[in-house]
Design an enzyme around this catalytic site. Sequence first.
Site, mmCIF file in Angstrom:
data_model
loop_
_atom_site.group_PDB
_atom_site.id
_atom_site.type_symbol
_atom_site.label_atom_id
_atom_site.label_comp_id
_atom_site.label_asym_id
_atom_site.label_seq_id
_atom_site.Cartn_x
_atom_site.Cartn_y
_atom_site.Cartn_z
ATOM 1 N N TRP A 1 -3.516 -2.453 -1.283
ATOM 2 C CA TRP A 1 -3.370 -3.857 -1.677
ATOM 3 C C TRP A 1 -4.139 -4.668 -0.647
ATOM 4 C CZ3 TRP A 1 -0.960 -8.363 0.286
ATOM 5 C CH2 TRP A 1 -0.713 -9.364 -0.653
ATOM 6 N N ASN B 1 -1.211 1.967 6.181
ATOM 7 C CA ASN B 1 -0.436 0.827 5.689
ATOM 8 C C ASN B 1 -0.155 -0.086 6.862
ATOM 9 O OD1 ASN B 1 -0.333 2.041 3.206
ATOM 10 N ND2 ASN B 1 1.858 2.475 3.243
ATOM 11 N N GLY B 2 -0.164 -1.399 6.642
ATOM 12 C CA GLY B 2 0.157 -2.341 7.698
ATOM 13 C C GLY B 2 -1.034 -3.212 8.056
ATOM 14 N N GLU C 1 15.025 -18.707 -9.663
ATOM 15 C CA GLU C 1 14.671 -17.325 -10.015
ATOM 16 C C GLU C 1 13.999 -17.259 -11.374
ATOM 17 O OE1 GLU C 1 14.481 -13.062 -10.067
ATOM 18 O OE2 GLU C 1 14.369 -14.644 -8.542
ATOM 19 N N HIS D 1 14.045 -38.364 -9.054
ATOM 20 C CA HIS D 1 13.449 -38.566 -7.735
ATOM 21 C C HIS D 1 12.042 -37.974 -7.641
ATOM 22 C CE1 HIS D 1 17.173 -40.195 -6.204
ATOM 23 N NE2 HIS D 1 17.830 -39.143 -6.650
ATOM 24 N N ARG E 1 4.268 -0.362 -6.695
ATOM 25 C CA ARG E 1 4.277 -1.184 -5.488
ATOM 26 C C ARG E 1 3.163 -2.225 -5.500
ATOM 27 N NH1 ARG E 1 6.829 2.054 -0.997
ATOM 28 N NH2 ARG E 1 5.475 0.973 0.472
ATOM 29 N N LYS F 1 10.230 -15.775 -12.022
ATOM 30 C CA LYS F 1 9.939 -14.689 -12.962
ATOM 31 C C LYS F 1 8.808 -15.084 -13.909
ATOM 32 C CE LYS F 1 12.384 -11.504 -11.520
ATOM 33 N NZ LYS F 1 12.007 -12.026 -10.207
ATOM 34 N N GLU G 1 5.474 -15.154 -11.989
ATOM 35 C CA GLU G 1 5.073 -13.827 -11.508
ATOM 36 C C GLU G 1 4.341 -13.014 -12.565
ATOM 37 O OE1 GLU G 1 7.966 -11.780 -8.265
ATOM 38 O OE2 GLU G 1 8.939 -12.296 -10.138
ATOM 39 N N LYS H 1 5.174 -4.618 -5.000
ATOM 40 C CA LYS H 1 6.611 -4.421 -5.099
ATOM 41 C C LYS H 1 7.273 -4.417 -3.725
ATOM 42 C CE LYS H 1 10.458 -3.463 -7.233
ATOM 43 N NZ LYS H 1 11.088 -4.500 -8.064
ATOM 44 N N CYS I 1 0.834 -1.196 0.000
ATOM 45 C CA CYS I 1 0.000 0.000 0.000
ATOM 46 C C CYS I 1 0.869 1.247 0.000
ATOM 47 C CB CYS I 1 -0.899 0.005 1.230
ATOM 48 S SG CYS I 1 -1.894 -1.469 1.422
#
Length: 610
Positions: free
Chosen positions: A75, A100-101, A483, A506, A27, A487, A490, A605, A2
């Site tokens: 968010w 925020n939080g 990574e 395995h 963000r 990506k 995402e 973000k 947020c």
Amino acid sequence: MCGIVGGVARRDVVPVLVEGLRRLEYRGYDSCGVAILDAARQLARVRSVSRVAQLQAQLAEAAMGAGLGIAHTRWATHGAPATENAHPIFSRERIGLVHNGIIENHEALREALRAKGYEFTSQTDTEVIAHLVDAHFAANEGGTLVHAVRSAIAQLRGAYAIAVISKDEPERMVCARQGSPLVIGFAADGHFLASDALALAGHCDRFMYLEEGDVALLTPARVTVFDAQGDEVERAIRAMAAYQSEVSLGPYQHYMQKEIFEQPRAIADTIADVTEFSPALFGEGAADVLPQVSGVLILACGTSYYAGLTAKYWLEALAGIPTQVEIASEYRYRESVPNPQALVVTISQSGETADTLAALKHAQGLGHDRTLAICNVATSALVRQTAMSFITRAGTEIGVASTKAFTTQLVSLFMLAVTLGVERKRIDATEAARHLAQLRHLPAALTSVLALEPQLMAWASQFADVPSALFLGRGLHYPIALEGALKLKEISYIHAEAYPAGELKHGPLALVSEQMPVVTVAPNDVLVEKLKSNMQEVRARGGELYVLADGDMRIASADGIRVIRMPEHYGELSPVLHVVPLQLLAYHTACARGADVDKPRNLAKSVTVE
């Protein structure tokens, strides 16, 4: 996550609020809103579950303008993305608040407020704060908004950054923070606040970062700060250059593409002042600390965690130092065995990642006082709360999917590994000079890798319609496979997993079919022959291989095998080069699927909540 923006000035602050929200879009958010105190001294607001551009149009239609206002991008955590849950939140048309939080005890507070006659119109934990402030303000405890806010936050458990306005105090804004960042900006005709200084760049030239527990009163003329005990205190004011040029898109289609191509410059800037591998690179006191550490504990989340996994290979191979890598969000919730002689390395692009900050605090509580931050923001909470730091110079990263922040983290961690190797007498002057030459050449090597973009675009056209993908790597390149998979999932929303190639037999081999592309990171290192055997296991089951191979590797494109040759083998720093094609593959696959590359769904973000 947020974003907060607010302002009190002798001019219309709404354009600054909207511009600030626009800059904070990177963000991640799913609703947004602005509230002002209008000419009739009444609270008014506009909220939207669309983008900031739509909110701006609504504000223009309503002809909203004022010298006092707050704004927010949300968010969703408590309550779905809906207009009634969007901030700013009002209480009895007297208090307006953005937050925020997460408030952990919101349910108990909600019941107590309902008993006092307060009605709730949202599902948010934020509405609890607004009603608490109103209740204390109405009770006239001290008679001011500042006292009401201080009384309210004393009842909160959790993390918050809040900005509050009231129709009864027309030229005042109060803010407070605990576990979530807030910065105050100074302008010639007023004062502003935001959760990120980027939101105020160009409008303010000086900034003050609030500390844990601070409450601040902003008027057009001055800023007054009170600490957690209620005492008036002075906080440092820093001049900060505006950085609008970094956030312009330029000729690129998306910020992610721009940031991928900025990596040679970002790495060059990060190593610009490095002439030797010395503890001094990591701040004051490092010369006394680094030679004495007996181990390394790395705490990080997401992409930064994968940088830490890569660093483990370097730290143990080059420095001979035992290294443990922990997911920050898990570390503090288990019984661990502290080693106060270890160096605790925290990694974060923003330096405001809530899980990493909490993990750091937990480690310090266990007696770890040898702490180092690898971070892209020099003024962040993470940097302020560690004894030492190394600031990467990636510049502002707008795309939610990290690219240049990751590669500059890798470079920083490599320098730490070599420095510890030198201090522990495992790396001599000749070897250190070779590593430094490698670093110096890295930007040029990356430029050559970026020239592979057309070939990655061709691969992306094959990936656009697949439901899943598998990524393989061995040794030092297994974290790079992780990574690469991250990506792809995402930004393209394709399910992707990564495994050490030796683990295929395995379990993961059961997934392989003609519909499952298998991306293999294949440097010409000591594991290359074993990796070739793993690739044959894929081909024997009809799997389609996409191989990133070093130029001197004896493997060629054939039926079911597509090969892109890297320009050169780069030894220990090979992971920095091999991750870039995976970034480009994910980017162009997402473009081919029509995804919102810079703002992927459900993601943010800067993750400032647990």
